[in-house]
Design a protein around this motif. Structure first.
Motif, PDB file in Angstrom:
ATOM      1  N   THR A   1      32.587 -24.003 106.508  1.00 44.39           N
ATOM      2  CA  THR A   1      33.158 -22.685 106.768  1.00 44.39           C
ATOM      3  C   THR A   1      32.482 -21.629 105.912  1.00 44.39           C
ATOM      4  O   THR A   1      32.132 -20.540 106.401  1.00 44.39           O
ATOM      5  CB  THR A   1      34.678 -22.683 106.486  1.00 44.39           C
ATOM      6  OG1 THR A   1      35.293 -23.677 107.300  1.00 44.39           O
ATOM      7  CG2 THR A   1      35.300 -21.331 106.780  1.00 44.39           C
ATOM      8  N   MET A   2      32.274 -21.933 104.645  1.00 43.23           N
ATOM      9  CA  MET A   2      31.615 -20.990 103.742  1.00 43.23           C
ATOM     10  C   MET A   2      30.179 -20.697 104.196  1.00 43.23           C
ATOM     11  O   MET A   2      29.693 -19.568 104.068  1.00 43.23           O
ATOM     12  CB  MET A   2      31.630 -21.535 102.319  1.00 43.23           C
ATOM     13  CG  MET A   2      33.021 -21.532 101.681  1.00 43.23           C
ATOM     14  SD  MET A   2      33.110 -22.462 100.128  1.00 43.23           S
ATOM     15  CE  MET A   2      31.928 -21.579  99.125  1.00 43.23           C
TER      16      MET A   2
ATOM     17  N   ALA B   1      28.830 -17.103 105.080  1.00 39.90           N
ATOM     18  CA  ALA B   1      27.654 -16.584 104.367  1.00 39.90           C
ATOM     19  C   ALA B   1      26.626 -16.050 105.359  1.00 39.90           C
ATOM     20  O   ALA B   1      25.993 -15.011 105.115  1.00 39.90           O
ATOM     21  CB  ALA B   1      27.054 -17.667 103.485  1.00 39.90           C
ATOM     22  N   GLU B   2      26.453 -16.744 106.481  1.00 38.21           N
ATOM     23  CA  GLU B   2      25.534 -16.265 107.515  1.00 38.21           C
ATOM     24  C   GLU B   2      26.011 -14.926 108.074  1.00 38.21           C
ATOM     25  O   GLU B   2      25.222 -13.999 108.269  1.00 38.21           O
ATOM     26  CB  GLU B   2      25.431 -17.292 108.637  1.00 38.21           C
ATOM     27  CG  GLU B   2      24.700 -18.568 108.248  1.00 38.21           C
ATOM     28  CD  GLU B   2      24.791 -19.641 109.327  1.00 38.21           C
ATOM     29  OE1 GLU B   2      25.345 -19.359 110.417  1.00 38.21           O
ATOM     30  OE2 GLU B   2      24.310 -20.767 109.076  1.00 38.21           O
ATOM     31  N   MET B   3      27.317 -14.819 108.322  1.00 34.94           N
ATOM     32  CA  MET B   3      27.888 -13.564 108.819  1.00 34.94           C
ATOM     33  C   MET B   3      27.700 -12.441 107.808  1.00 34.94           C
ATOM     34  O   MET B   3      27.453 -11.285 108.166  1.00 34.94           O
ATOM     35  CB  MET B   3      29.377 -13.752 109.122  1.00 34.94           C
ATOM     36  CG  MET B   3      30.077 -12.505 109.610  1.00 34.94           C
ATOM     37  SD  MET B   3      31.837 -12.762 109.976  1.00 34.94           S
ATOM     38  CE  MET B   3      32.524 -12.978 108.321  1.00 34.94           C
ATOM     39  N   ASN B   4      27.804 -12.787 106.529  1.00 35.68           N
ATOM     40  CA  ASN B   4      27.773 -11.787 105.461  1.00 35.68           C
ATOM     41  C   ASN B   4      26.368 -11.322 105.096  1.00 35.68           C
ATOM     42  O   ASN B   4      26.213 -10.375 104.325  1.00 35.68           O
ATOM     43  CB  ASN B   4      28.437 -12.352 104.203  1.00 35.68           C
ATOM     44  CG  ASN B   4      29.911 -12.609 104.378  1.00 35.68           C
ATOM     45  OD1 ASN B   4      30.553 -12.051 105.259  1.00 35.68           O
ATOM     46  ND2 ASN B   4      30.468 -13.471 103.548  1.00 35.68           N
TER      47      ASN B   4
ATOM     48  N   TYR C   1      35.135 -13.581 102.561  1.00 38.53           N
ATOM     49  CA  TYR C   1      35.025 -14.870 101.876  1.00 38.53           C
ATOM     50  C   TYR C   1      36.232 -15.721 102.284  1.00 38.53           C
ATOM     51  O   TYR C   1      37.368 -15.336 102.057  1.00 38.53           O
ATOM     52  CB  TYR C   1      34.967 -14.653 100.359  1.00 38.53           C
ATOM     53  CG  TYR C   1      33.880 -13.677  99.989  1.00 38.53           C
ATOM     54  CD1 TYR C   1      32.544 -14.060 100.004  1.00 38.53           C
ATOM     55  CD2 TYR C   1      34.185 -12.348  99.689  1.00 38.53           C
ATOM     56  CE1 TYR C   1      31.541 -13.155  99.709  1.00 38.53           C
ATOM     57  CE2 TYR C   1      33.185 -11.434  99.395  1.00 38.53           C
ATOM     58  CZ  TYR C   1      31.863 -11.846  99.404  1.00 38.53           C
ATOM     59  OH  TYR C   1      30.857 -10.944  99.121  1.00 38.53           O
ATOM     60  N   ILE C   2      35.957 -16.866 102.914  1.00 33.53           N
ATOM     61  CA  ILE C   2      37.041 -17.681 103.465  1.00 33.53           C
ATOM     62  C   ILE C   2      36.701 -19.154 103.292  1.00 33.53           C
ATOM     63  O   ILE C   2      35.549 -19.555 103.477  1.00 33.53           O
ATOM     64  CB  ILE C   2      37.280 -17.315 104.945  1.00 33.53           C
ATOM     65  CG1 ILE C   2      38.442 -18.121 105.543  1.00 33.53           C
ATOM     66  CG2 ILE C   2      36.014 -17.424 105.778  1.00 33.53           C
ATOM     67  CD1 ILE C   2      38.937 -17.583 106.885  1.00 33.53           C
ATOM     68  N   ASP C   3      37.719 -19.943 102.925  1.00 30.05           N
ATOM     69  CA  ASP C   3      37.477 -21.369 102.692  1.00 30.05           C
ATOM     70  C   ASP C   3      37.725 -22.225 103.924  1.00 30.05           C
ATOM     71  O   ASP C   3      37.051 -23.224 104.135  1.00 30.05           O
ATOM     72  CB  ASP C   3      38.305 -21.888 101.508  1.00 30.05           C
ATOM     73  CG  ASP C   3      39.802 -21.900 101.772  1.00 30.05           C
ATOM     74  OD1 ASP C   3      40.257 -21.199 102.704  1.00 30.05           O
ATOM     75  OD2 ASP C   3      40.530 -22.596 101.038  1.00 30.05           O
ATOM     76  N   TYR C   4      38.703 -21.841 104.762  1.00 27.60           N
ATOM     77  CA  TYR C   4      39.031 -22.652 105.920  1.00 27.60           C
ATOM     78  C   TYR C   4      39.783 -21.784 106.918  1.00 27.60           C
ATOM     79  O   TYR C   4      40.809 -21.200 106.568  1.00 27.60           O
ATOM     80  CB  TYR C   4      39.873 -23.862 105.500  1.00 27.60           C
ATOM     81  CG  TYR C   4      40.014 -24.906 106.579  1.00 27.60           C
ATOM     82  CD1 TYR C   4      38.892 -25.525 107.135  1.00 27.60           C
ATOM     83  CD2 TYR C   4      41.257 -25.266 107.053  1.00 27.60           C
ATOM     84  CE1 TYR C   4      39.017 -26.473 108.134  1.00 27.60           C
ATOM     85  CE2 TYR C   4      41.398 -26.224 108.050  1.00 27.60           C
ATOM     86  CZ  TYR C   4      40.270 -26.824 108.588  1.00 27.60           C
ATOM     87  OH  TYR C   4      40.401 -27.758 109.583  1.00 27.60           O
ATOM     88  N   GLY C   5      39.275 -21.694 108.146  1.00 26.05           N
ATOM     89  CA  GLY C   5      39.817 -20.725 109.089  1.00 26.05           C
ATOM     90  C   GLY C   5      40.729 -21.261 110.168  1.00 26.05           C
ATOM     91  O   GLY C   5      41.444 -20.481 110.798  1.00 26.05           O
ATOM     92  N   ILE C   6      40.726 -22.577 110.393  1.00 33.09           N
ATOM     93  CA  ILE C   6      41.502 -23.132 111.504  1.00 33.09           C
ATOM     94  C   ILE C   6      42.993 -22.759 111.423  1.00 33.09           C
ATOM     95  O   ILE C   6      43.596 -22.401 112.437  1.00 33.09           O
ATOM     96  CB  ILE C   6      41.330 -24.671 111.585  1.00 33.09           C
ATOM     97  CG1 ILE C   6      39.844 -25.046 111.770  1.00 33.09           C
ATOM     98  CG2 ILE C   6      42.180 -25.272 112.699  1.00 33.09           C
ATOM     99  CD1 ILE C   6      39.196 -24.515 113.016  1.00 33.09           C
ATOM    100  N   PRO C   7      43.640 -22.805 110.236  1.00 36.69           N
ATOM    101  CA  PRO C   7      45.068 -22.463 110.180  1.00 36.69           C
ATOM    102  C   PRO C   7      45.349 -20.961 110.038  1.00 36.69           C
ATOM    103  O   PRO C   7      46.467 -20.566 109.734  1.00 36.69           O
ATOM    104  CB  PRO C   7      45.575 -23.206 108.929  1.00 36.69           C
ATOM    105  CG  PRO C   7      44.411 -23.961 108.390  1.00 36.69           C
ATOM    106  CD  PRO C   7      43.189 -23.351 108.953  1.00 36.69           C
ATOM    107  N   VAL C   8      44.315 -20.118 110.237  1.00 31.54           N
ATOM    108  CA  VAL C   8      44.470 -18.669 110.096  1.00 31.54           C
ATOM    109  C   VAL C   8      44.584 -18.056 111.495  1.00 31.54           C
ATOM    110  O   VAL C   8      43.724 -18.286 112.349  1.00 31.54           O
ATOM    111  CB  VAL C   8      43.287 -18.051 109.326  1.00 31.54           C
ATOM    112  CG1 VAL C   8      43.415 -16.531 109.256  1.00 31.54           C
ATOM    113  CG2 VAL C   8      43.188 -18.648 107.925  1.00 31.54           C
TER     114      VAL C   8
END
Length: 198
Positions: free
Chosen positions: A31-32, A36-39, A71-78
């Motif tokens: 996820t990071m 990072a690619e997006m950022n 900056y996000i560690d894990y997006g599935i539960p968001v």
């Protein structure tokens, strides 16, 4: 979703010594990497949406705007609603689950943190999750931190630089560290109910 992520979402303690922890770390780093690619460099709104949908594992409504870097560690539960605006340099620790309603404004450098450590020093590396719920039309000011397990009620405002350690009532303005109610937003119950039913 494997068992260790289910434990995070259910609020159970997760230890580095248990089976599946390596998968958890691998997913976090994946996820990071995507974030990072997006950022890196300029991204069009369409490109940002494509990256966010990879991070979240679901569609992001076209009416919602996210400004990198994020900056996000894990997006599935968001889960992010419609018409939201998430400013740059926000940090999201999403493992414990985050629900963001519709038309939520999140200022720059806001931290949404769903993970905490075991207070026992002998087991400090273990973590547990608590979900964050942000209801419709909330405004979270720059450089604020929302801690695990917090619910922010409809239409509330979190003042800049606040640390939110307790649930925030609907239509309250909170500020400070720890954040406390400093004012109520005056609208009629009828207005609120009409607005919420839209």
């Amino acid at each position: 979703m494997n068992d260790i992520f289910r434990k995070d979402l259910s609020g159970e303690m997760v230890s580095p010594n248990e089976a599946g922890y390596g998968d958890l770390i691998a997913d976090i780093f994946a996820t990071m990497k995507t974030a990072a690619e997006m950022n890196t460099g300029y991204r069009t709104p369409k490109e940002v949406h494509e990256y966010m949908e990879r991070i979240l594992g679901k569609k992001l409504d076209a009416s919602t705007t996210v400004l990198p870097p994020l900056y996000i560690d894990y997006g599935i539960p968001v889960h992010i609603g419609k018409g939201c605006f998430i400013q740059q340099c926000c940090t999201i620790f999403g493992r414990g689950g985050i629900t963001i309603g519709n038309e939520v404004f999140i200022g720059p450098k806001v931290n949404l943190i769903t993970i905490n450590h075991d207070p026992d020093p002998a087991n400090r590396s273990a973590t547990y999750g608590r979900p964050i719920v942000i209801e419709d039309k909330v405004w979270i000011g720059i450089n604020s931190t929302i801690l695990p397990g917090i619910k922010i009620g409809y239409g509330a405002i979190v003042g800049a630089g606040s640390v939110v350690t307790k649930n925030v009532p609907a239509l309250a303005i909170v500020a400070g560290n720890p954040a406390r109610v400093i004012k109520k937003i005056e609208i009629s119950e009828k207005e609120m109910l009409t607005d919420m039913s839209r």
